[in-house]
Write a protein that holds these residues in place. Structure first.
Motif, PDB file in Angstrom:
ATOM      1  N   UNK A  46       6.703  15.160  -7.258  1.00  0.00           N
ATOM      2  CA  UNK A  46       6.370  15.470  -6.025  1.00  0.00           C
ATOM      3  C   UNK A  46       6.329  14.202  -5.507  1.00  0.00           C
ATOM      4  N   UNK A  47       7.530  13.818  -4.327  1.00  0.00           N
ATOM      5  CA  UNK A  47       7.630  12.047  -4.274  1.00  0.00           C
ATOM      6  C   UNK A  47       7.326  11.791  -2.480  1.00  0.00           C
ATOM      7  N   UNK A  48       6.576  10.706  -2.443  1.00  0.00           N
ATOM      8  CA  UNK A  48       6.984   9.997  -1.462  1.00  0.00           C
ATOM      9  C   UNK A  48       7.562   9.125  -0.768  1.00  0.00           C
ATOM     10  N   UNK A  49       8.015   9.106  -0.211  1.00  0.00           N
ATOM     11  CA  UNK A  49       8.401   6.475   0.387  1.00  0.00           C
ATOM     12  C   UNK A  49       7.029   6.257   0.852  1.00  0.00           C
ATOM     13  N   UNK A  50       7.229   5.449   1.405  1.00  0.00           N
ATOM     14  CA  UNK A  50       6.039   4.562   1.417  1.00  0.00           C
ATOM     15  C   UNK A  50       5.451   4.929   3.169  1.00  0.00           C
ATOM     16  N   UNK A  51       4.057   5.472   3.525  1.00  0.00           N
ATOM     17  CA  UNK A  51       3.818   5.075   5.037  1.00  0.00           C
ATOM     18  C   UNK A  51       2.561   4.338   5.145  1.00  0.00           C
ATOM     19  N   UNK A  52       2.423   4.406   6.911  1.00  0.00           N
ATOM     20  CA  UNK A  52       1.712   3.733   7.291  1.00  0.00           C
ATOM     21  C   UNK A  52       0.169   4.349   6.840  1.00  0.00           C
ATOM     22  N   UNK A  53      -0.897   4.389   6.922  1.00  0.00           N
ATOM     23  CA  UNK A  53      -2.357   4.948   6.865  1.00  0.00           C
ATOM     24  C   UNK A  53      -2.926   5.008   8.289  1.00  0.00           C
ATOM     25  N   UNK A  54      -3.655   5.794   8.184  1.00  0.00           N
ATOM     26  CA  UNK A  54      -5.293   5.327   9.498  1.00  0.00           C
ATOM     27  C   UNK A  54      -5.733   5.491   7.574  1.00  0.00           C
ATOM     28  N   UNK A  55      -5.826   5.736   6.198  1.00  0.00           N
ATOM     29  CA  UNK A  55      -6.924   5.257   5.494  1.00  0.00           C
ATOM     30  C   UNK A  55      -7.609   4.473   5.623  1.00  0.00           C
ATOM     31  N   UNK A  56      -7.833   3.431   6.393  1.00  0.00           N
ATOM     32  CA  UNK A  56      -7.930   2.091   5.926  1.00  0.00           C
ATOM     33  C   UNK A  56      -9.017   2.075   5.318  1.00  0.00           C
ATOM     34  N   UNK A  57      -9.141   2.032   3.759  1.00  0.00           N
ATOM     35  CA  UNK A  57     -10.198   1.371   2.743  1.00  0.00           C
ATOM     36  C   UNK A  57     -10.771   0.540   2.407  1.00  0.00           C
ATOM     37  N   UNK A  58     -10.241  -0.962   3.582  1.00  0.00           N
ATOM     38  CA  UNK A  58     -10.822  -2.856   3.274  1.00  0.00           C
ATOM     39  C   UNK A  58     -11.946  -2.484   4.388  1.00  0.00           C
ATOM     40  N   UNK A  59     -11.756  -1.559   5.164  1.00  0.00           N
ATOM     41  CA  UNK A  59     -13.413  -1.894   6.412  1.00  0.00           C
ATOM     42  C   UNK A  59     -12.894  -2.397   7.406  1.00  0.00           C
ATOM     43  N   UNK A  60     -11.810  -2.576   7.803  1.00  0.00           N
ATOM     44  CA  UNK A  60     -10.968  -3.549   8.968  1.00  0.00           C
ATOM     45  C   UNK A  60     -10.496  -4.422   8.497  1.00  0.00           C
ATOM     46  N   UNK A  61      -9.754  -4.918   9.551  1.00  0.00           N
ATOM     47  CA  UNK A  61      -9.560  -6.486   9.240  1.00  0.00           C
ATOM     48  C   UNK A  61      -7.892  -6.449   8.807  1.00  0.00           C
ATOM     49  N   UNK A  62      -7.423  -5.197   8.599  1.00  0.00           N
ATOM     50  CA  UNK A  62      -6.060  -5.152   8.097  1.00  0.00           C
ATOM     51  C   UNK A  62      -5.538  -4.056   9.297  1.00  0.00           C
ATOM     52  N   UNK A  63      -4.070  -4.977   9.417  1.00  0.00           N
ATOM     53  CA  UNK A  63      -3.060  -4.762  10.589  1.00  0.00           C
ATOM     54  C   UNK A  63      -2.782  -2.800  10.295  1.00  0.00           C
ATOM     55  N   UNK A  64      -1.969  -3.545   9.678  1.00  0.00           N
ATOM     56  CA  UNK A  64      -1.021  -2.415   9.226  1.00  0.00           C
ATOM     57  C   UNK A  64      -1.126  -1.390   7.292  1.00  0.00           C
ATOM     58  N   UNK A  65      -2.324  -0.816   7.199  1.00  0.00           N
ATOM     59  CA  UNK A  65      -2.532  -0.660   5.979  1.00  0.00           C
ATOM     60  C   UNK A  65      -1.176   0.333   5.644  1.00  0.00           C
ATOM     61  N   UNK A  66      -0.420   0.211   4.339  1.00  0.00           N
ATOM     62  CA  UNK A  66       0.436   0.730   4.020  1.00  0.00           C
ATOM     63  C   UNK A  66       0.533   1.177   2.466  1.00  0.00           C
ATOM     64  N   UNK A  67       0.953   2.184   2.261  1.00  0.00           N
ATOM     65  CA  UNK A  67       0.712   3.207   1.371  1.00  0.00           C
ATOM     66  C   UNK A  67       2.100   3.438   0.737  1.00  0.00           C
ATOM     67  N   UNK A  68       1.788   2.750  -0.570  1.00  0.00           N
ATOM     68  CA  UNK A  68       3.145   2.697  -1.579  1.00  0.00           C
ATOM     69  C   UNK A  68       4.048   3.877  -1.520  1.00  0.00           C
ATOM     70  N   UNK A  69       5.386   4.254  -1.826  1.00  0.00           N
ATOM     71  CA  UNK A  69       5.762   4.688  -2.301  1.00  0.00           C
ATOM     72  C   UNK A  69       5.228   5.489  -3.812  1.00  0.00           C
ATOM     73  N   UNK A  70       5.210   7.116  -3.835  1.00  0.00           N
ATOM     74  CA  UNK A  70       4.443   7.433  -5.220  1.00  0.00           C
ATOM     75  C   UNK A  70       5.447   8.783  -5.743  1.00  0.00           C
ATOM     76  N   UNK A  71       5.258   8.887  -6.651  1.00  0.00           N
ATOM     77  CA  UNK A  71       6.176  10.394  -7.041  1.00  0.00           C
ATOM     78  C   UNK A  71       4.521  10.626  -8.442  1.00  0.00           C
ATOM     79  N   UNK A  72       4.034  11.832  -8.253  1.00  0.00           N
ATOM     80  CA  UNK A  72       3.626  12.983  -9.517  1.00  0.00           C
ATOM     81  C   UNK A  72       4.100  14.269 -10.173  1.00  0.00           C
TER      82      UNK A  72
END
Length: 995
Positions: free
Chosen positions: A914-940
């Motif tokens: 299963x693979x999906x290309x990059x996407x913007x995530x609501x799950x900002x694990x940085x604790x704020x201050x990040x304007x565009x938290x993007x999850x990179x493409x990944x396959x499993x």
């Protein structure tokens, strides 16, 4: 409360009343026949004849599976069946008065047998002993090929554009939870969290836009209590065990009688019913081994069904427990800022973080389902599901301070494209941080329904109640200790994004000596969130047989829904105090991180490091004047102004009425069927919160409340043309809504925790001379939000053949009142440790309805059986989504999966990529201050092999993430690396036994 009818616009009232009047007039014109739940109507014309012939004819037409046992020497003659009805209803009519009994098996199987012959005097002539002769057997097969074919058959029989998975299909492929099974369905992509699938996106829309129901009824949502980032309406799929589920159906187009709320899809999670099949018992025993922790964690499930002798009462129940121990290594940059070096402005990371996250997960579930056929015209059903998900989390972290230190004396930097990617800090500081928390999630859902058949109508009332409670049994404890100033370290990030591995992070500072650390602080956060939902349904349906021009009107459905749901979110933040004057920080530390941490994320690294002991930490601190310890719940503490500002309550009432007409006909030689309807929905909201304000030189807490209302009319049309015996062309048009996230509706104001902590400790100095890494930002809600409203167009072509099934679908959505975050400065009031409250200007992000978004896409699905033992299941989705020129959050442009399988004798092997290309995530694990938290493409890559030891016993071995895929996140551009994560591989073994 104002009546629903009075609240509608005049045109909408007239339209709905007109449809209802026409529908009722048509309904009154014709007698009605009973319709079983979730059935597909077909037109039958089967004459009275010998039973074996009529039953075979029925199942050939309805594509059902038959097992028929009759007494030798005797033949039963079935009744004639003519008209449009479900195949189950046709069967019941056929068998009336024949002496034959039946029991339905699954969705499309039936077992039929003759009543025992009555006792009578012995005949004069001896006869052969009576034996039952089975004409044709029915076998429920749990292998990939049969279950994929079953899903395709259900897809074709549905009255909407849909997909789904069954429990056997889930069991045939490696999946830790339902989300991971759904990712093999066309149009579906999932988001992983710490090595396990968590959230589901459908057709280019993120988790918020999916309406999740349980057996057709709404369910309360588990809240994210891990940090201040909240999930709103996103269902957390890993809270449910797949062992106790019957499957899930995804409706991608809408009908008037469908629960509203899902612009992306309606995902209905199904459990088994008491009369859905034969009596059985099954046991699964096994366990999981994680590649990192190497410990064996047991799994166990028990499921069974009993059915009364007369087949009118059935009870199915089960229980399961699954344990997992996970270690997740995360290499992180908290956020980026700007530094001046040689007169040049450069982008530089504020720090580098190495985090080892350990989780001990326990998932327990139990369910019960009961069906009672009280009489031929009355059937009752009950289902209940309870699931607990406990997660003990520990995070050990080193923080290497960068930012302005990169330009200090003796420091060196290396720059690429205006971004600092490497260097050496000579006068730095290293923080040794530890976080502990014990999460406890409880989901409980019960539903009671009835089906009452009268001469004209079938009535289906239902009541469902659910609750989701999430609490930190051990509050989030954040211990921060610091090295002396002057620590030196080197780092090299060049190539880290492309390799998903950093080249270097080393230091000369002794990471194993706790005596060199000084205490910064121990912060505590206690959180509890409770969501509740109570929903009442009433439905009435009847069959029609009336011509209206080229249309044949075949059915009518009328009904309504009322839901009362709400959330109570409570948060308390405190700073703990050490016990006693002779307290020594070094006494809190015992043990060290594992030697192999970050072995696959950082080539050259300084590990291990000393870590804190949880028991010593809890015993060494307390809350003066409030609690003699640190293990507290929100209810144990009197809320401060800041606590009230972070907490909120949201109440929501939904009232809906609907009317739906079903029809069929013939056009251009193509038979067609369809439905059209209207659904009128009113949503009321009541929001409560508080805001900390400054008045007359002191801080005051001002209550905040808001009441809102929204009305919308939702039309829908679905058409299905049978272009050939094995192909269906579907068209759909609808209007759907998704209500704003409950977290977006909150009346709360949440400044960045690092800012709150700094101002509390330093007072005005924190504002006049901010420390490095302190950000003047925050997030909040907006109770005045309107729901998203989407106009949808769908077109699909589905082909189902014996060895091949495929589908092609095109979809378009225009979403009005789209919600986005907007930043604006606000003056906020902060509490201080040693003085009166003070005020500071903070850049706050709050949601706003800003305009429209557009989503277009294509999805492909394929099942191909290449040989008798080998086949492949695959899907691909392309999505183009834009709002204001940017891609929607949670949407990948591309997502695909390929699942080949081999079935030979007792052996079955399944692979899944299963693979999906990059996407913007609501799950900002940085604790704020990040304007565009993007999850990179990944396959499993996942795999599973099963071997049937006997007809009732099976052994299964599975592996997940066999490619050891590393997660990647960055801030908009790959030049700004945010994190690389690795959860490693895991393997499981289990033995299944069924009686």
């Amino acid at each position: 409360m104002e009546s629903l009818a009075a609240s509608l616009p005049a045109g909408a009232r007239r339209g709905l009343l007109g449809v209802a009047a026409m529908a009722l007039a048509l309904a009154a014109a014709q007698p009605v026949q009973a319709q079983t739940p979730a059935a597909r109507f077909q037109r039958f014309d089967i004459p009275a004849q010998e039973a074996s012939s009529s039953l075979v004819q029925l199942c050939l037409q309805a594509d059902c599976e038959l097992s028929f046992v009759q007494r030798p020497g005797q033949q039963a003659r079935t009744r004639a069946v003519r008209g449009e009805m479900s195949w189950r209803e046709a069967l019941v009519r056929m068998l009336e008065g024949t002496g034959l009994r039946h029991r339905f098996v699954g969705a499309r199987g039936v077992r039929i047998w003759a009543e025992p012959a009555p006792s009578r005097p012995a005949p004069a002539e001896p006869s052969a002993p009576s034996e039952a002769v089975e004409v044709e057997g029915v076998e429920v097969i749990g292998r990939a090929s049969s279950q994929i074919a079953e899903s395709l058959r259900r897809k074709r029989a549905a009255d909407v554009i849909s997909d789904g998975v069954s429990v056997e299909q889930i069991g045939g492929l490696p999946a830790a939870n339902l989300a991971e099974a759904l990712q093999r369905v066309p149009g579906v992509a999932i988001e992983h969290e710490v090595g396990e699938g968590q959230f589901v996106s459908v057709r280019g829309l993120g988790p918020l836009f999916q309406s999740v129901t349980l057996n057709g009824a709404p369910v309360a949502f588990n809240e994210n209590i891990r940090n201040s980032t909240q999930s709103g309406r996103q269902f957390r799929f890993r809270a449910l065990s797949v062992d106790l589920l019957a499957g899930a159906r995804l409706a991608k187009s809408a009908t008037a009688d469908m629960i509203d709320g899902g612009i992306g899809a309606n995902i209905d999670i199904e459990t088994a019913g008491g009369l859905d099949g034969d009596p059985f018992a099954s046991v699964r025993v096994g366990g999981v081994v994680e590649g990192r922790t190497r410990g064996f964690r047991p799994d166990l499930s028990v499921v069974g069904r009993i059915v009364s002798e007369d087949g009118n009462l059935g009870l199915v129940a089960g229980a399961s427990q699954e344990d997992r121990a996970v270690r997740y290594d995360r290499f992180q940059i908290m956020r980026f800022g700007r530094i001046q070096a040689g007169g040049t402005s450069l982008v530089a990371p504020n720090d580098l973080r190495t985090t080892v996250e350990s989780e001990d997960r326990r998932r327990r579930s139990a369910f019960v389902g009961a069906d009672w056929r009280v009489s031929p015209g009355l059937r009752l059903d009950f289902d209940g599901l309870v699931s607990t998900f406990d997660n003990a989390i520990r995070e050990d972290r080193l923080v290497y301070s960068l930012g302005p230190r990169l330009t200090g004396q003796g420091s060196e930097i290396r720059v690429k494209d205006g971004v600092v990617v490497g260097g050496r800090v000579a006068g730095g500081r290293i923080d040794n941080n530890t976080e502990f928390s014990d999460q406890s999630h409880l989901n409980l859902a019960v539903s009671l329904g009835a089906e009452l058949r009268t001469d004209a109508w079938t009535l289906t009332p239902r009541l469902s109640v659910s609750t989701a409670r999430s609490v930190l049994d051990t509050p989030l404890l954040r211990l921060s200790a610091q090295s002396p100033e002057g620590a030196a370290y080197d780092f090299d990030l060049e190539g880290a994004v492309s390799d998903r591995r950093a080249e270097r992070l080393t230091t000369s500072f002794d990471l194993l000596d706790p005596s060199r650390l000084t205490l910064a602080q121990l912060n505590l956060r206690a959180v509890e969130s409770r969501d509740d939902d109570a929903t009442a349904f009433f439905g009435a349906r009847r069959k029609l047989d009336r011509a209206l021009g080229p249309l044949h009107l075949s059915g009518l459905k009328l009904g309504g829904q009322f839901s009362d749901r709400g959330r109570d979110y409570q948060r308390r933040d405190r700073r703990a105090t050490p016990r006693g004057a002779g307290w020594v920080l070094a006494d809190l530390y015992r043990g060290a991180s594992a030697d192999d941490v970050f072995a696959d994320l950082v080539r050259n690294r300084s590990t291990p490091w000393i870590v804190a002991d949880q028991d010593r930490l809890q015993a060494g601190f307390f809350l003066p004047g409030e609690h003699d310890g640190v293990v507290v719940a929100p209810g144990d503490l009197t809320p401060t102004g800041a606590d009230l500002q972070n907490s909120y309550r949201v109440g929501e009432q939904v009232a809906a009425v609907y009317a739906r007409l079903d029809f069929d006909g013939l056009v251009g030689g193509w038979p067609f069927s369809g439905n059209a309807g209207l659904r009128q929905v009113r949503t009321r909201t009541h929001v409560e919160g508080a805001k900390l304000a400054f008045a007359h030189g002191t801080g005051v807490v001002k209550p905040v409340s808001f009441d809102g209302r929204h009305d919308v009319l939702l039309p829908s049309v679905n058409l299905a043309f049978e272009t050939s015996g094995d192909a269906v062309l579907r068209m759909a048009a609808s209007r759907t809504i998704t209500r704003p996230s409950l977290a977006d509706l909150r009346a709360s104001t949440v400044p960045a925790s690092v800012l709150v902590s700094s101002i509390y400790t330093r007072g005005q100095a924190a504002i006049d001379d901010p420390e490095p890494g302190v950000i003047f930002s925050g997030v909040g809600g907006n109770p005045d939000l309107k729901p998203y409203v989407s106009d949808n167009l769908d077109l699909s072509y589905e082909v189902t053949r014996r060895r091949t099934g495929y589908s092609v679908a095109v979809f378009h959505k225009t979403i009005g009142d789209f919600i986005q975050m907007v930043e604006a400065p606000e003056v906020l009031t902060f509490e201080t440790q040693a003085g009166p409250p003070i005020q500071a200007q903070v850049l706050m992000s709050r949601p706003r309805n800003l305009g429209s978004a557009r989503v277009d896409g294509v999805e492909l699905g394929l099942h191909r059986r290449l040989t008798d033992s080998f086949g492949v299941w695959a899907n691909l989705t392309w999505t183009h989504s834009r709002v204001g020129g940017a891609r929607l959050t949670g949407v990948s442009d591309w997502a695909w999966s390929v699942s080949p399988y081999l079935e030979r004798g007792p052996l079955a092997v399944n692979l899944s990529w299963s693979w999906r290309s990059a996407f913007r995530s609501e799950a900002d694990m940085q604790g704020g201050g990040v304007s565009d938290f993007t999850i990179g493409a990944a396959g499993y890559l996942d795999a599973q092999a099963s071997y049937d030891l006997s007809e009732t016993t099976q052994v299964v071995i599975a592996g997940s993430n066999l490619t050891n895929t590393h997660d990647l996140a960055y801030e908009g551009s790959k030049a700004r690396l945010l994190q690389i994560g690795s959860s490693g591989r895991w393997f499981s073994v289990r033995v299944n036994r069924r009686w």
